[in-house]
Each structure stands twice: as C-alpha cells, then as structure tokens.
Design a protein around this motif. Structure first.
Motif, PDB file in Angstrom:
ATOM      1  N   GLY A   1      35.042 -11.450 -64.233  1.00 20.40           N
ATOM      2  CA  GLY A   1      34.840 -10.640 -65.299  1.00 20.40           C
ATOM      3  C   GLY A   1      36.148 -10.248 -65.976  1.00 20.40           C
ATOM      4  N   HIS A   2      37.086  -9.808 -65.099  1.00 18.09           N
ATOM      5  CA  HIS A   2      38.392  -9.527 -65.665  1.00 18.09           C
ATOM      6  C   HIS A   2      38.801 -10.519 -66.750  1.00 18.09           C
ATOM      7  N   ILE A   3      38.555 -11.853 -66.369  1.00 21.63           N
ATOM      8  CA  ILE A   3      38.983 -12.735 -67.196  1.00 21.63           C
ATOM      9  C   ILE A   3      38.217 -13.155 -68.429  1.00 21.63           C
TER      10      ILE A   3
ATOM     11  N   SER B   1      45.278  -6.606 -60.702  1.00 26.67           N
ATOM     12  CA  SER B   1      44.518  -5.390 -60.592  1.00 26.67           C
ATOM     13  C   SER B   1      44.938  -4.712 -59.363  1.00 26.67           C
ATOM     14  N   GLY B   2      44.359  -3.616 -58.924  1.00 23.14           N
ATOM     15  CA  GLY B   2      44.787  -2.992 -57.918  1.00 23.14           C
ATOM     16  C   GLY B   2      44.462  -3.443 -56.464  1.00 23.14           C
ATOM     17  N   GLY B   3      43.462  -4.492 -56.659  1.00 24.77           N
ATOM     18  CA  GLY B   3      43.081  -5.208 -55.513  1.00 24.77           C
ATOM     19  C   GLY B   3      43.576  -6.690 -55.278  1.00 24.77           C
TER      20      GLY B   3
ATOM     21  N   ALA C   1      51.098  -2.148 -55.595  1.00 27.58           N
ATOM     22  CA  ALA C   1      52.603  -1.920 -55.485  1.00 27.58           C
ATOM     23  C   ALA C   1      52.928  -0.632 -56.652  1.00 27.58           C
ATOM     24  N   PHE C   2      52.416  -0.993 -57.829  1.00 31.99           N
ATOM     25  CA  PHE C   2      52.660   0.465 -58.623  1.00 31.99           C
ATOM     26  C   PHE C   2      51.959   1.495 -58.107  1.00 31.99           C
ATOM     27  N   ASP C   3      50.844   1.458 -57.325  1.00 35.37           N
ATOM     28  CA  ASP C   3      50.251   2.614 -56.998  1.00 35.37           C
ATOM     29  C   ASP C   3      51.080   3.318 -55.525  1.00 35.37           C
ATOM     30  N   LYS C   4      51.392   2.376 -54.826  1.00 34.62           N
ATOM     31  CA  LYS C   4      52.306   3.044 -53.762  1.00 34.62           C
ATOM     32  C   LYS C   4      53.454   3.639 -53.875  1.00 34.62           C
TER      33      LYS C   4
ATOM     34  N   PRO D   1      45.665   6.497 -60.210  1.00 39.01           N
ATOM     35  CA  PRO D   1      46.447   5.064 -59.883  1.00 39.01           C
ATOM     36  C   PRO D   1      47.817   5.736 -60.855  1.00 39.01           C
ATOM     37  N   ALA D   2      48.936   5.219 -60.340  1.00 43.73           N
ATOM     38  CA  ALA D   2      50.298   5.523 -60.666  1.00 43.73           C
ATOM     39  C   ALA D   2      50.675   4.508 -61.822  1.00 43.73           C
ATOM     40  N   GLY D   3      50.192   3.327 -62.046  1.00 46.11           N
ATOM     41  CA  GLY D   3      50.552   2.333 -62.982  1.00 46.11           C
ATOM     42  C   GLY D   3      50.914   2.967 -64.212  1.00 46.11           C
ATOM     43  N   PRO D   4      49.878   3.567 -65.066  1.00 42.00           N
ATOM     44  CA  PRO D   4      50.285   4.328 -66.099  1.00 42.00           C
ATOM     45  C   PRO D   4      51.293   5.175 -66.449  1.00 42.00           C
ATOM     46  N   MET D   5      51.728   5.924 -65.331  1.00 42.32           N
ATOM     47  CA  MET D   5      52.569   7.036 -65.321  1.00 42.32           C
ATOM     48  C   MET D   5      54.055   6.167 -65.116  1.00 42.32           C
TER      49      MET D   5
ATOM     50  N   GLY E   1      44.075 -10.469 -67.145  1.00 44.28           N
ATOM     51  CA  GLY E   1      43.041  -9.446 -66.859  1.00 44.28           C
ATOM     52  C   GLY E   1      43.280  -8.534 -65.906  1.00 44.28           C
ATOM     53  N   GLY E   2      42.689  -7.457 -65.735  1.00 46.19           N
ATOM     54  CA  GLY E   2      43.038  -6.635 -64.626  1.00 46.19           C
ATOM     55  C   GLY E   2      43.760  -5.433 -65.098  1.00 46.19           C
ATOM     56  N   GLY E   3      43.756  -4.389 -64.391  1.00 47.35           N
ATOM     57  CA  GLY E   3      44.289  -2.920 -64.869  1.00 47.35           C
ATOM     58  C   GLY E   3      45.575  -3.109 -65.334  1.00 47.35           C
ATOM     59  N   VAL E   4      46.501  -3.960 -64.330  1.00 50.25           N
ATOM     60  CA  VAL E   4      47.870  -4.109 -64.481  1.00 50.25           C
ATOM     61  C   VAL E   4      48.315  -4.713 -66.070  1.00 50.25           C
ATOM     62  N   CYS E   5      47.132  -5.396 -66.610  1.00 42.88           N
ATOM     63  CA  CYS E   5      47.577  -6.008 -67.913  1.00 42.88           C
ATOM     64  C   CYS E   5      47.266  -4.812 -69.149  1.00 42.88           C
ATOM     65  N   ALA E   6      47.036  -3.569 -68.598  1.00 48.31           N
ATOM     66  CA  ALA E   6      46.921  -2.492 -69.704  1.00 48.31           C
ATOM     67  C   ALA E   6      48.486  -2.227 -69.942  1.00 48.31           C
ATOM     68  N   ASN E   7      49.463  -2.717 -69.119  1.00 48.33           N
ATOM     69  CA  ASN E   7      50.906  -2.583 -69.162  1.00 48.33           C
ATOM     70  C   ASN E   7      51.359  -3.315 -70.371  1.00 48.33           C
ATOM     71  N   GLN E   8      51.742  -2.605 -71.522  1.00 47.75           N
ATOM     72  CA  GLN E   8      52.225  -3.144 -72.488  1.00 47.75           C
ATOM     73  C   GLN E   8      53.506  -3.983 -72.644  1.00 47.75           C
TER      74      GLN E   8
ATOM     75  N   LEU F   1      39.336  -2.783 -71.814  1.00 50.91           N
ATOM     76  CA  LEU F   1      38.725  -3.962 -71.196  1.00 50.91           C
ATOM     77  C   LEU F   1      39.584  -4.476 -69.965  1.00 50.91           C
ATOM     78  N   CYS F   2      40.689  -3.958 -69.929  1.00 48.60           N
ATOM     79  CA  CYS F   2      41.655  -4.360 -68.660  1.00 48.60           C
ATOM     80  C   CYS F   2      41.200  -3.715 -67.411  1.00 48.60           C
ATOM     81  N   THR F   3      41.065  -2.370 -67.621  1.00 50.75           N
ATOM     82  CA  THR F   3      40.711  -1.624 -66.315  1.00 50.75           C
ATOM     83  C   THR F   3      39.171  -1.898 -66.154  1.00 50.75           C
ATOM     84  N   ASP F   4      38.589  -1.464 -65.096  1.00 46.73           N
ATOM     85  CA  ASP F   4      37.186  -1.819 -64.746  1.00 46.73           C
ATOM     86  C   ASP F   4      36.185  -1.347 -65.709  1.00 46.73           C
ATOM     87  N   ASN F   5      35.378  -2.233 -66.128  1.00 43.71           N
ATOM     88  CA  ASN F   5      34.438  -1.884 -66.974  1.00 43.71           C
ATOM     89  C   ASN F   5      33.113  -2.729 -67.118  1.00 43.71           C
TER      90      ASN F   5
HETATM   91  O1  KG4 Z   1      41.253  -3.674 -62.568  1.00 45.68           O
HETATM   92  P1  KG4 Z   1      41.643  -2.185 -62.224  1.00 45.68           P
HETATM   93  O2  KG4 Z   1      40.914  -1.140 -62.837  1.00 45.68           O
HETATM   94  O3  KG4 Z   1      40.680  -1.853 -60.874  1.00 45.68           O
HETATM   95  C1  KG4 Z   1      40.679  -3.023 -59.777  1.00 45.68           C
HETATM   96  O4  KG4 Z   1      39.853  -3.702 -59.665  1.00 45.68           O
HETATM   97  O5  KG4 Z   1      41.525  -2.813 -58.871  1.00 45.68           O
HETATM   98  O6  KG4 Z   1      42.915  -2.025 -61.787  1.00 45.68           O
HETATM   99  C2  KG4 Z   1      43.452  -0.640 -61.437  1.00 45.68           C
HETATM  100  C3  KG4 Z   1      44.917  -0.820 -61.254  1.00 45.68           C
HETATM  101  C4  KG4 Z   1      45.721   0.280 -60.446  1.00 45.68           C
HETATM  102  O7  KG4 Z   1      46.466  -0.359 -59.471  1.00 45.68           O
HETATM  103  C5  KG4 Z   1      46.459   0.806 -61.748  1.00 45.68           C
HETATM  104  O8  KG4 Z   1      47.810   1.367 -61.087  1.00 45.68           O
HETATM  105  C6  KG4 Z   1      46.923  -0.447 -62.502  1.00 45.68           C
HETATM  106  O9  KG4 Z   1      45.516  -1.091 -62.532  1.00 45.68           O
HETATM  107  N1  KG4 Z   1      47.313  -0.062 -63.726  1.00 45.68           N
HETATM  108  C7  KG4 Z   1      48.499  -0.182 -64.408  1.00 45.68           C
HETATM  109  C8  KG4 Z   1      48.489   0.117 -65.547  1.00 45.68           C
HETATM  110  N2  KG4 Z   1      47.194   0.755 -65.908  1.00 45.68           N
HETATM  111  C9  KG4 Z   1      46.659   0.507 -64.872  1.00 45.68           C
HETATM  112  N3  KG4 Z   1      49.667  -0.954 -63.785  1.00 45.68           N
HETATM  113  C10 KG4 Z   1      50.589  -0.907 -64.490  1.00 45.68           C
HETATM  114  N4  KG4 Z   1      50.814  -0.329 -65.911  1.00 45.68           N
HETATM  115  C11 KG4 Z   1      49.733   0.155 -66.429  1.00 45.68           C
HETATM  116  N5  KG4 Z   1      49.644   0.693 -67.724  1.00 45.68           N
END
Ligand code: KG4
Ligand code: ZN
Length: 359
Positions: A124-126, A162-164, A191-194, A204-208, A293-300, A326-330
């Motif tokens: 789905g992420h892809i 992603s987070g997992g 790694a971002f979160d921890k 989740p700490a990635g955006p911060m 794909g996946g949440g980390v790809c929200a990182n510009q 559409l990067c984070t879960d949806n």
């Molecule tokens: O795909 P996702 O929403 O859920 C999972 O299936 O895991 O990904 C969530 C992950 C979290 O670890 C979050 O910290 C990371 O995506 N994330 C980011 C950013 N936005 C979300 N990591 C780095 N930079 C971001 N802007």
C-alpha cells in the motif's frame, strides 16, 4: 470501478473511496482518517489494546463520513451497494487493530454482497505513488492537487521507510517483485522515534526532528552510517541509536542549538544510508523510477537530497514520493494497491495476518 477501502493496521482508523481511470491512475473521491496519535503521544508509544479499543469506536463513523464525502448513501441489506468492491489491510500490523478493519470489511462484503480484496500494508505504501490529484479535492493544505501527472514506470525500485519497516524492492510489475533487503534491527522511523524520545519529543518524533534539523548543523556530530558500504541492500539503525544515546548522555546541559545540531546530524546519518542504498539498487537494476513510501518519506529534506544526488547518476530515474498525507498511514494507499493488482477472495477466506511480509 469504485471501491471502499479500510486501513486499521496500527494507530489509525481510515477509510477512503477510490476510482481507477483507464490510464491506470487512481483518484480519491474521499479520504477520512481518525487518529489516536494524541493518546499515544501521551504514553510515548502505541499500547496495542488501547489502539484497538479506539479503532472500534471510530470505525463506523469513519466509514459513514467517507461515504458521505463521496456523496454516496450508506445502504442497507437488500439495497444496491454504494461501491463495487472493498479493499482491506490484512497485515502486517497489530492483531487487535487489524481485526477491527478486517471484520468490518468482511461484514460489509457479506451484507452488500460485493468482492473483498486483501492488501499487504507495505505494498500500500508503494501504491500511494499511483494516487493522483483531482481538482475538486482539497485534502492537502486545502489546496487542489495537480491535474497533470506522470505515473511510475517499470522496472522500478521501491523504498519503504516507516515506523516498523525499512525495505528495498525491485518491481517488474506491481505483482512481480523481488525483496532486495531490509533492516536487520530498528526501522528508520523507529530510529527517529527512539532518538527523539531521548531528546524528550513526543511520539512520533520524526516530524519534530525534521523541524529542528532545519536550523541545525548536520556536520556537528559525526554519527555512524551503519552498513553504508556493505555489499547488500540491508540496513541497520540500532548502532546509530546507541551512538546518539551516548552523545545525548554526555551533554551536561542541552541548549536549543545543541538539540537542533543533534537532530540535523542524526537525520543526515539516516538519510545518507537510505539514499546510498536506494541509488545503488536503482543502478544495479536499471530502474526507470524510484518510488518512496512510508511515514519517513514525509521528510522533505530526505526527498530533496535524494533528488539532488540522483542527478549525478548516469541513469536518471524519476523519483516519486507521495504527498505527505499519503506517506503516513491512510486508506487511499490500500485501495490503490488493491486496484493495481485486483485479486478479490471470498470473505470466508479473509483473515488478519499480523506477521505478513513479502511473499
Ligand atoms: O508509515 P507510518 O505512518 O506508520 C507505520 O506504518 O509505521 O510511519 C510512521 C513513522 C514514524 O516512525 C514517524 O516518526 C515517521 O514515520 N515520520 C517521519 C516524518 N514524519 C513521520 N520521519 C522523519 N521525518 C518526518 N517528517
Ligand atoms: Zn505504514
């Protein structure tokens, strides 16, 4: 074909209505998401049972809203169904959470007498990269999305971060793919979160981290880039986590600039490894496109640097990254995967599989 799609694999309760056009592009008619993120931010992470309890509360209102936003009437038994099929995430994920979506989808499939298609959350992420805009939509920053678009071309290399998960795939088509490698320990998002948690950030700490890194020096701390030169497509992020932990512990007092520098340095270490391995895979497999794909790809910062570095490669693959929502879960991405490789099964055969990976 019009489908209703549900996603409840982790901490979101999401539903969407999608339609596929003749050129293969996938259009969102509605996309609704209820998140229990605030609850998890308070506890520093996801508590599985709490997540599932929230999802049970949200599931039906979210479906009701997504039907209404697509101007579809919720119908009852013996009335024509509002959609042609249902798509549902059946794994991987948390079992309690997955069950909420799977059992709801099965019930609707039975009551409406329509096909149900199981979707691997990771694919789905892809698939989110095939979802294109519609000028009537106002989902991202309330702005219309592009009406002209380019769709990914095969063969391609896909990176799921992603987070997992942290996985690299080579795809000849959407249902013909090879897993190239993945993380041996922590996922990139983890790694971002921890590390963020060590710095006192909410989950989740990635955006911060991305936000603070904008005003930090990425060279301030020379963190390890684990496995960056290894002769495979595997990743490892736990060493970086330990290194960051040590540096954070050594700080006598942590002023704001130190925090920003730490964020920028950690982010750069993660990005460097992701970019190196992805471009190496693209080169080896003559990829026409690179899909993220996946949440980390929200990182510009990651996307911008990947695009920059890709231009130095001989074969210049087109890089696709879904818009942030559409990067984070949806749910839209799950429906997209179902439409790209439509394989419905009888509802009686549908079961959640928390351990699902790539076949
Ligand atoms: O795909 P996702 O929403 O859920 C999972 O299936 O895991 O990904 C969530 C992950 C979290 O670890 C979050 O910290 C990371 O995506 N994330 C980011 C950013 N936005 C979300 N990591 C780095 N930079 C971001 N802007
Ligand atoms: Zn995900």
């Amino acid at each position: 074909m019009k489908i209703l799609t549900l996603e409840t694999s982790c901490d979101e309760t999401a539903a969407a209505i999608l339609e596929q056009k003749d050129d293969g592009s996938i259009h969102i008619l509605s996309n609704v998401l209820a998140t229990s993120l605030l609850l998890h931010a308070k506890t520093g992470g996801i508590i599985p049972e709490e997540a599932a309890r929230e999802q049970i509360k949200y599931m039906l209102p979210v479906i009701q809203q997504t039907l209404a936003e697509a101007s579809l009437q919720p119908t009852g038994y013996n009335l024509p169904p509002p959609v042609d099929a249902i798509a549902i995430t059946y794994g991987p994920g948390l079992i309690g959470s997955l069950l909420v979506g799977v059992e709801t989808a099965k019930t609707l499939s039975y009551v409406w007498n329509i096909p149900i298609a199981p979707v691997n959350h990771l694919l789905g992420h892809i698939a989110a990269n095939w979802v294109v805009g519609d000028s009537t939509l106002h989902m991202e920053n309330k702005k219309p999305r592009a009406t002209s678009y380019e769709l990914p071309a095969f063969p391609l290399v896909a990176l799921i971060v992603s987070g997992g998960h942290t996985d690299l795939l080579f795809m000849k088509s959407f249902d013909q793919y090879q897993w190239l490698g993945g993380t041996r320990d922590d996922a990139a998002g983890e790694a971002f979160d921890k590390i963020g948690r060590m710095l006192g950030f909410a989950y989740p700490a990635g955006p911060m981290i991305e936000q603070l890194a904008k005003d930090g020096n990425p060279k301030a701390y020379n963190f390890p880039r684990p496995m960056i030169g290894s002769d495979d497509f595997d990743f490892s992020f736990s060493g970086l986590k330990t290194a960051a932990f040590r540096v954070i512990q050594e700080q006598k007092s942590m002023n704001e600039q130190t925090k920003r520098d730490l964020c920028a340095s950690v982010q750069q270490a993660i990005i460097d490894v992701l970019i190196k391995k992805t471009l190496k895979a693209a080169e080896k497999y003559d990829a026409k496109s690179i899909l993220l794909g996946g949440g980390v790809c929200a990182n510009q910062t990651f996307i911008t640097q990947l695009k920059q570095r890709a231009t130095t490669y001989q074969l210049q693959p087109t890089i696709f990254a879904p818009p942030k929502f559409l990067c984070t879960d949806n749910a839209a991405m799950i429906g997209a995967a179902a439409l790209l490789n439509y394989k419905p099964i009888p509802w009686q055969k549908m079961t959640a599989n928390p351990e699902l990976y790539f076949d």
